[in-house]
Enzyme design. Structure first.
Site, PDB file in Angstrom:
ATOM      1  N   THR A  33      -2.454   9.425   0.199  1.00  0.00           N
ATOM      2  CA  THR A  33      -2.807  10.266   1.370  1.00  0.00           C
ATOM      3  C   THR A  33      -2.671   9.198   2.580  1.00  0.00           C
ATOM      4  OG1 THR A  33      -5.090   8.900   1.216  1.00  0.00           O
ATOM      5  CG2 THR A  33      -4.659  11.080   0.113  1.00  0.00           C
ATOM      6  N   ASP A  34      -2.318   7.888   2.285  1.00  0.00           N
ATOM      7  CA  ASP A  34      -2.095   6.834   3.140  1.00  0.00           C
ATOM      8  C   ASP A  34      -0.718   7.131   4.217  1.00  0.00           C
ATOM      9  OD1 ASP A  34      -0.348   5.991   1.223  1.00  0.00           O
ATOM     10  OD2 ASP A  34      -0.865   3.778   1.722  1.00  0.00           O
ATOM     11  N   SER A  65      11.444 -17.570  -8.723  1.00  0.00           N
ATOM     12  CA  SER A  65      10.448 -16.538  -9.294  1.00  0.00           C
ATOM     13  C   SER A  65      10.115 -17.527 -10.480  1.00  0.00           C
ATOM     14  CB  SER A  65      10.870 -15.315  -9.583  1.00  0.00           C
ATOM     15  OG  SER A  65       9.957 -14.672 -10.641  1.00  0.00           O
ATOM     16  N   LEU A 113      -0.903  -1.612  -9.152  1.00  0.00           N
ATOM     17  CA  LEU A 113      -1.966  -2.509  -8.700  1.00  0.00           C
ATOM     18  C   LEU A 113      -1.432  -3.524  -7.609  1.00  0.00           C
ATOM     19  CD1 LEU A 113      -3.338  -3.794 -12.220  1.00  0.00           C
ATOM     20  CD2 LEU A 113      -4.259  -2.151 -10.664  1.00  0.00           C
ATOM     21  N   ASP A 160      -1.829  -0.367   0.604  1.00  0.00           N
ATOM     22  CA  ASP A 160      -1.614  -1.627  -0.047  1.00  0.00           C
ATOM     23  C   ASP A 160      -1.621  -2.893   0.459  1.00  0.00           C
ATOM     24  OD1 ASP A 160      -1.214   0.399  -2.059  1.00  0.00           O
ATOM     25  OD2 ASP A 160       0.941  -0.168  -2.548  1.00  0.00           O
TER      26      ASP A 160
END
Length: 352
Positions: A33-34, A65, A113, A160
């Site tokens: 929805t964002d 990394s 996530l 996010d």
């Protein structure tokens, strides 16, 4: 994975100038929805991305990394490949034009996530501190979103990055993604007025947003908005208004409109009703928006069948990744053990 096997100093031979951290997030309600100006209810998770930075005085960034055991060299002004665009994009959009050494490590699981938003915000926080940039947390979130759009190629909404920048692990963050108005709310009350508990499980199904149907879904709801004559589906409040759309676009738009309504109802719902709204959200994402995955559906169904679970749904953009459940306080670990034993290999508990 609990700690990195390398450090900034072991890789680059000197101590970093600054270190930034930012959490991943789980979204309880308000999926897809964002980017249509809608409402969302994320919370931060304990897992974080950690980014350490130093100036190397050369002409190229050195990016390491610790998760991948990989170092990339990218000329200043170039984007790079692999994990580099999250870092080089953040550097460039902050107006930094000198070569940096950047060491990154994260224990945020990939897939649903916001591991990428955590990486962006940790990098941006470190850059803000290193260069004393006058940027607040909302501005950092908007820069992180721009990194996704211009450097990574994912046309994401702002949820996010806002959650990684502003949310905590003790509350839900109610966010209006159009106005960016927000407030922190307690988790819904469960039985005997006890707080409910969040459980997050990783399905073990990997995904990649840029290669998935994410951008396609965004284009579809933008077309639905155009046909309806509204700026965004946020402006549609009755699903009956969608009857003029072609069937596929009607289903996509119905998810967004009904999901916004679920979030607004959830603001005053107790745990039982909140769970029902989560279950309805998953059904909508599975049926109308078609962004779930068969294995994710199995994991959600196993959770929904447990008497200690108020409700469960996929979380994040979909096509694999994580699921979230609202459970009776103190029951999350037991539920996770029982459900994962039924689910089989590949799944694991992320939160608590």
């Amino acid at each position: 994975m609990t700690r990195a096997e390398s450090t900034f100093q072991s890789v680059f031979g000197y101590a970093p100038a600054i270190t930034g951290r930012a959490p991943g997030r789980v979204n309880l309600l308000g999926e897809h929805t964002d980017y249509q100006g809608g409402f969302v209810l994320p919370a931060a998770i304990p897992q974080q991305a950690t980014v350490s930075i130093g100036k190397n005085g050369g002409h190229a960034h050195r990016l390491h990394s610790a998760n991948l055991h990989q170092t990339l060299t990218v000329e200043v002004g170039e984007v790079g490949t692999g994990f580099a665009p999250y870092l080089t994009g953040s550097v460039a959009l902050c107006g930094v034009h000198e070569a940096l050494d950047i060491w990154v490590w994260s224990d945020v699981p990939s897939g649903g996530l916001s591991s990428s938003a955590a990486l962006e915000l940790a990098t941006l926080r470190a850059i803000r501190e290193l260069y004393r940039l006058p940027l607040d947390d909302v501005q950092l979130a908007l820069i992180g979103q721009k990194v996704e759009h211009e450097y990574v190629g994912v046309m994401c909404g702002v949820m996010d990055q806002m959650a990684s920048s502003l949310a905590d692990t003790e509350h839900m963050l109610f966010l209006d993604t159009r106005s960016l108005e927000r407030r922190r709310l307690p988790l819904p009350s469960g039985t005997q007025n006890k707080a409910a508990q969040i459980l997050v499980l990783d399905s073990g199904v990997p995904r990649r947003l840029a290669g998935s149907g994410y951008n396609e879904r965004r284009a579809q709801v933008e077309e639905a908005s155009r046909l309806l004559g509204v700026t965004q589906l946020r402006d549609v409040h009755d699903v009956s208004q969608l009857s003029v759309l072609p069937e596929l676009l009607r289903r996509r738009a119905r998810h967004v409109v009904s999901e916004n309504a679920r979030v607004l109802e959830a603001l005053t719902a107790d745990a039982a009703r909140f769970g029902e709204l989560m279950n309805a959200s998953h059904a909508s994402l599975q049926g109308d928006y078609q962004v779930s995955h068969p294995q994710v559906d199995v994991l959600v169904a196993l959770l929904q069948a447990r008497p200690q679970v108020y409700g469960a749904r996929m979380t994040g953009a979909g096509f694999g990744g994580a699921v979230v459940a609202l459970v009776q306080e103190g029951q999350a670990a037991q539920v996770a053990a029982e459900v994962l034993a039924q689910y089989g290999t590949g799944g694991r508990m992320v939160v608590p």
